[in-house]
Design a protein around this motif. Structure first.
Motif, short mmCIF file in Angstrom:
data_model
loop_
_atom_site.label_atom_id
_atom_site.label_comp_id
_atom_site.label_asym_id
_atom_site.label_seq_id
_atom_site.Cartn_x
_atom_site.Cartn_y
_atom_site.Cartn_z
N ALA A 61 0.84 -1.21 0.00
CA ALA A 61 0.00 0.00 0.00
C ALA A 61 0.86 1.25 0.00
O ALA A 61 0.61 2.21 -0.72
N CYS A 62 1.95 1.20 0.80
CA CYS A 62 2.80 2.39 0.91
C CYS A 62 3.61 2.62 -0.36
O CYS A 62 4.02 3.73 -0.65
N SER A 63 3.89 1.53 -1.10
CA SER A 63 4.74 1.70 -2.28
C SER A 63 3.95 2.14 -3.51
O SER A 63 4.48 2.29 -4.57
N GLY A 64 2.62 2.32 -3.36
CA GLY A 64 1.84 2.77 -4.51
C GLY A 64 2.31 4.15 -4.98
O GLY A 64 2.61 5.02 -4.19
N LYS A 65 2.38 4.37 -6.30
CA LYS A 65 2.89 5.65 -6.82
C LYS A 65 1.83 6.73 -6.62
O LYS A 65 0.64 6.47 -6.54
N GLU A 66 2.29 7.99 -6.58
CA GLU A 66 1.39 9.14 -6.50
C GLU A 66 0.58 9.21 -7.77
O GLU A 66 0.99 8.73 -8.82
N ALA A 67 -0.59 9.87 -7.66
CA ALA A 67 -1.39 10.09 -8.85
C ALA A 67 -0.57 10.87 -9.86
O ALA A 67 0.17 11.78 -9.51
N ALA A 68 -0.73 10.54 -11.15
CA ALA A 68 0.01 11.22 -12.21
C ALA A 68 -0.45 12.67 -12.30
O ALA A 68 -1.58 13.01 -11.96
N PHE A 69 0.44 13.53 -12.79
CA PHE A 69 0.11 14.93 -12.95
C PHE A 69 -0.66 15.17 -14.23
O PHE A 69 -0.50 14.46 -15.22
N ILE A 70 -1.48 16.19 -14.18
CA ILE A 70 -2.20 16.63 -15.37
C ILE A 70 -1.68 18.02 -15.72
O ILE A 70 -1.67 18.92 -14.87
N THR A 71 -1.23 18.19 -16.95
CA THR A 71 -0.75 19.49 -17.42
C THR A 71 -1.87 20.15 -18.20
O THR A 71 -2.31 19.63 -19.23
N TYR A 72 -2.31 21.28 -17.69
CA TYR A 72 -3.47 21.96 -18.26
C TYR A 72 -3.03 23.32 -18.78
O TYR A 72 -2.40 24.08 -18.06
N THR A 73 -3.34 23.61 -20.03
CA THR A 73 -2.93 24.87 -20.64
C THR A 73 -4.15 25.62 -21.15
O THR A 73 -5.03 25.02 -21.76
N ASP A 74 -4.17 26.91 -20.88
CA ASP A 74 -5.26 27.74 -21.40
C ASP A 74 -4.70 29.12 -21.71
O ASP A 74 -3.68 29.54 -21.15
N SER A 75 -5.37 29.84 -22.62
CA SER A 75 -4.90 31.19 -22.95
C SER A 75 -6.09 32.11 -23.18
O SER A 75 -7.16 31.65 -23.60
N LYS A 76 -5.88 33.39 -22.88
CA LYS A 76 -6.95 34.38 -23.08
C LYS A 76 -6.33 35.71 -23.53
O LYS A 76 -5.25 36.08 -23.09
N PHE A 77 -7.08 36.42 -24.35
CA PHE A 77 -6.67 37.76 -24.77
C PHE A 77 -7.09 38.74 -23.67
O PHE A 77 -8.27 38.96 -23.44
N LEU A 78 -6.09 39.31 -22.99
CA LEU A 78 -6.36 40.24 -21.89
C LEU A 78 -5.28 41.30 -21.87
O LEU A 78 -4.14 41.06 -22.29
N MET A 79 -5.59 42.47 -21.35
CA MET A 79 -4.63 43.57 -21.18
C MET A 79 -3.93 43.92 -22.49
O MET A 79 -2.75 44.26 -22.49
N PHE A 105 6.44 34.11 -15.42
CA PHE A 105 6.86 33.60 -14.11
C PHE A 105 6.74 32.08 -14.16
O PHE A 105 5.71 31.56 -14.58
N VAL A 106 7.80 31.40 -13.75
CA VAL A 106 7.75 29.94 -13.71
C VAL A 106 7.91 29.48 -12.26
O VAL A 106 8.71 30.02 -11.52
N ALA A 107 7.13 28.46 -11.91
CA ALA A 107 7.20 27.90 -10.56
C ALA A 107 7.29 26.39 -10.66
O ALA A 107 6.67 25.78 -11.53
N GLY A 108 8.04 25.79 -9.76
CA GLY A 108 8.10 24.33 -9.71
C GLY A 108 8.80 23.75 -10.93
O GLY A 108 9.68 24.35 -11.53
N VAL A 109 8.33 22.55 -11.32
CA VAL A 109 8.97 21.81 -12.41
C VAL A 109 7.92 21.20 -13.31
O VAL A 109 6.74 21.16 -12.99
N LYS A 110 8.39 20.68 -14.45
CA LYS A 110 7.47 19.99 -15.35
C LYS A 110 7.67 18.49 -15.23
O LYS A 110 8.29 18.03 -14.26
N GLN A 111 7.21 17.71 -16.21
CA GLN A 111 7.27 16.26 -16.09
C GLN A 111 8.72 15.79 -15.96
O GLN A 111 9.63 16.42 -16.45
N GLU A 112 8.87 14.66 -15.31
CA GLU A 112 10.17 14.06 -15.01
C GLU A 112 11.02 15.00 -14.17
O GLU A 112 12.27 14.96 -14.23
N ASN A 113 10.37 15.82 -13.38
CA ASN A 113 11.06 16.75 -12.47
C ASN A 113 12.07 17.67 -13.16
O ASN A 113 13.05 18.07 -12.54
#
Lengths: 226, 339
Positions: free
Chosen positions: B20-38, B209-217
């Protein structure tokens, strides 16, 4: 709405299917990179519920440990609400297939009474790799909505896109897209020249129009400072 | 219970616990969206294990950008900046703490750049027509000279006790285009973090601005647009938890009599600066990166860095195409020039 216009508006889904079928002609190298991958597209009005179901479906499948890429687009007008299921680059008729995922998609489809004609639905796309490295299709967005999606292999002399203040006209030939005419004053979208690689886009900000070649940027760039 | 059976149960229990403890974390979902603003395009990419949480956070982030535009845009009639501009030379305007603090920082930036960065440059920007979708025309020198009278940050009077702003001369006009996008990116980043999104990129018209990391760290990879071949990159960098901004002569420009005229105006001369094709900098916030990029473009990287006495990572492209960058840029980002 007459039948001809309805069929034209439904071309979004049909072109997705066409594009997916063309994916079967991937080169050997690209095929091997794309093994064990999944792509689900859905046109629906029940966005929150559908997303939850699709996410759970993937989490409980063989793809549960893979990263998933998600995007959504507002569509305008009438479109056929339905589900497109592509597994390992093969288009799967989920209504006839017996794999676990297909059964779950059948259930979702029945609950929402798909396929059916929907007004102003949302296109949801989830996939386990960042699309194919080879450019497949061109998305056209205006005023933050997806207007159309066409195959990059088409030849279009003059495609007019209506925007916020005016319009943009672009051409598509030999897998290259370029803006040929625009009502905006600065003409930045024309100065961009032509694009032909996945991930590239041409933007006309005053008209709020974006023409985007779908797919993974092979260079691996996540964002561009300019 | 039989000792053997008991032992079997205990072993089974431990095995199941380990599994149970060795189960992997849920996979990440990369979500991208864009809007015309400013007056530009904002793109957000967020990575999280839950789509619903990402969507909600992204929605709030875009709403925050709209709110900031309504607060600071000199092209929106109801904004606080427009109200200040309408009352130039007439009376002080009491503003929100948020607007007051932004203007206070803008004044600090003006002091730190010896006036190269100046948010009172509004009349000149309007004259040239680079903003939004206006016709760009080469102004007469007499017109530019007459408007320079209204461009001086020292005539912006801030009163801390009452949070008021007064433009001393009628005809003065604030334009926060030099920092508003960066500020919006920073605020949107705060919103995403508040909603539990720790891996993301926010790109507002090229301010990132970038925060954190993407897939495969792996760190996020940022491309620097080629200033003359707009569909290509001149360099790439790997980043995490940093902001990056670029000022360039290719973003909004017009060629008049074979000469390039662009939107980054020197507030002291009224004409576009011609030191560089582009300037890219890193900073802890996108607003600061905006300020650094604009100021270096106007003043020169050596002079600006000598004045400000801070280590700033930079990559500049001179007018002749020569590329210069400093060690900290190279080391911080694993900078790679593309051929």
């Amino acid at each position: 709405m007459n039948r001809r216009k309805f069929l034209m508006n439904s071309s979004l889904m049909l072109s997705s299917i066409a594009i997916s079928n063309k994916a079967l002609s991937l080169s050997k190298t690209e095929s091997s990179l794309s093994d064990n991958n999944l792509s689900i597209s859905m046109i629906t009005k029940e966005v929150d519920g559908s997303l939850l179901q699709l996410e759970n479906l993937i989490r409980n499948s063989q793809y549960s440990n893979q990263d998933i890429f998600f995007s959504e687009y507002q569509l305008l007008g009438y479109h056929i609400g339905d589900i497109l299921y592509i597994k390992n680059n093969q288009l799967v008729d989920f209504r006839k297939s017996n794999d676990g995922l297909a059964n779950s998609l059948q259930k979702i489809s029945k609950e929402q009474n798909l396929p059916q004609k929907l007004k102003n639905p949302v296109l949801l796309r989830l996939h386990t790799i960042q699309e194919f490295a080879k450019p497949q299709s061109v998305s056209i967005q205006s005023n933050n909505s997806l207007v159309d999606q066409i195959s990059i292999q088409d030849t279009v002399q003059s495609y007019r896109v209506e925007g916020k203040k005016g319009h943009v006209i672009f051409s598509l030939k030999n897998n290259r897209v370029r803006v040929t005419s625009t009502t905006c004053k600065h003409k930045t979208c024309i100065k961009m020249g032509s694009i032909n690689k996945p991930g590239q886009k041409i933007v006309c900000i005053p008209n709020q129009i974006m023409i985007h070649i779908n797919g993974d940027q092979r260079s691996g760039i996540d964002s561009i400072t300019r | 219970m039989n000792k053997k059976i008991k032992a079997t149960f205990i072993v089974a229990f431990f095995i199941l616990s380990i599994l149970a403890c060795s189960g992997k974390e849920a996979a990440f979902i990369t979500y991208t969206d864009s809007k015309f603003l400013m007056g530009t395009i904002f793109e957000i990419t967020a990575r999280h294990s839950n789509i619903a949480q990402s969507r909600e956070a992204m929605q709030f982030a875009f709403e925050e950008i709209v709110r900031i535009d309504n607060l600071l845009s000199s092209y929106i009639e109801g904004s606080e900046i427009s109200k200040i501009n309408r009352n130039a030379g007439l009376e002080r305007v009491i503003v929100s703490s948020e607007t007051f603090e932004i203007l206070r920082r803008a004044m600090k930036y003006s002091h730190n750049s010896n006036g190269a960065f100046d948010v009172s440059v509004g009349p000149l920007i309007r004259l040239w027509g680079f903003n939004h979708d206006e016709e760009v025309q080469f102004p007469e020198k007499s017109k530019i000279d007459s408007l320079l009278y209204f461009v001086d940050f020292r005539n912006i009077i801030l009163n801390e006790k009452e949070n008021s702003v007064f433009l001393q001369k009628k005809g003065m006009e604030l334009d926060l285009g030099g920092i508003a996008k960066g500020y919006a990116v920073d605020q949107a980043a705060q919103i995403l973090k508040r909603y539990g999104i720790n891996h993301f990129i926010i790109n507002g018209g090229g301010d990132i601005f970038v925060a954190g990391v993407k897939q495969e760290n792996k760190k996020w990879v940022i491309g620097v647009q080629h200033p003359r071949n707009l569909n290509n990159m001149i360099a790439t960098m790997q980043l995490s938890n940093f902001a990056v901004a670029t000022s360039g002569d290719y973003q909004r420009f017009k060629i008049i009599n074979e000469q390039r005229y662009h939107h980054i105006l020197n507030p002291k001369t009224g004409y576009p600066a011609n030191n560089y094709q582009s300037v890219t900098v890193l900073a802890p916030t996108a607003e600061e990166a905006d300020f650094f990029a604009t100021s270096i473009f106007l003043v020169g990287h050596e002079q600006f860095l000598a004045n400000i006495k801070r280590d700033i990572s930079y990559l500049v492209i001179l007018q002749n195409g020569e590329i210069l960058f400093n060690d900290i840029m190279e080391n911080t980002t694993k900078l790679r020039l593309t051929d």
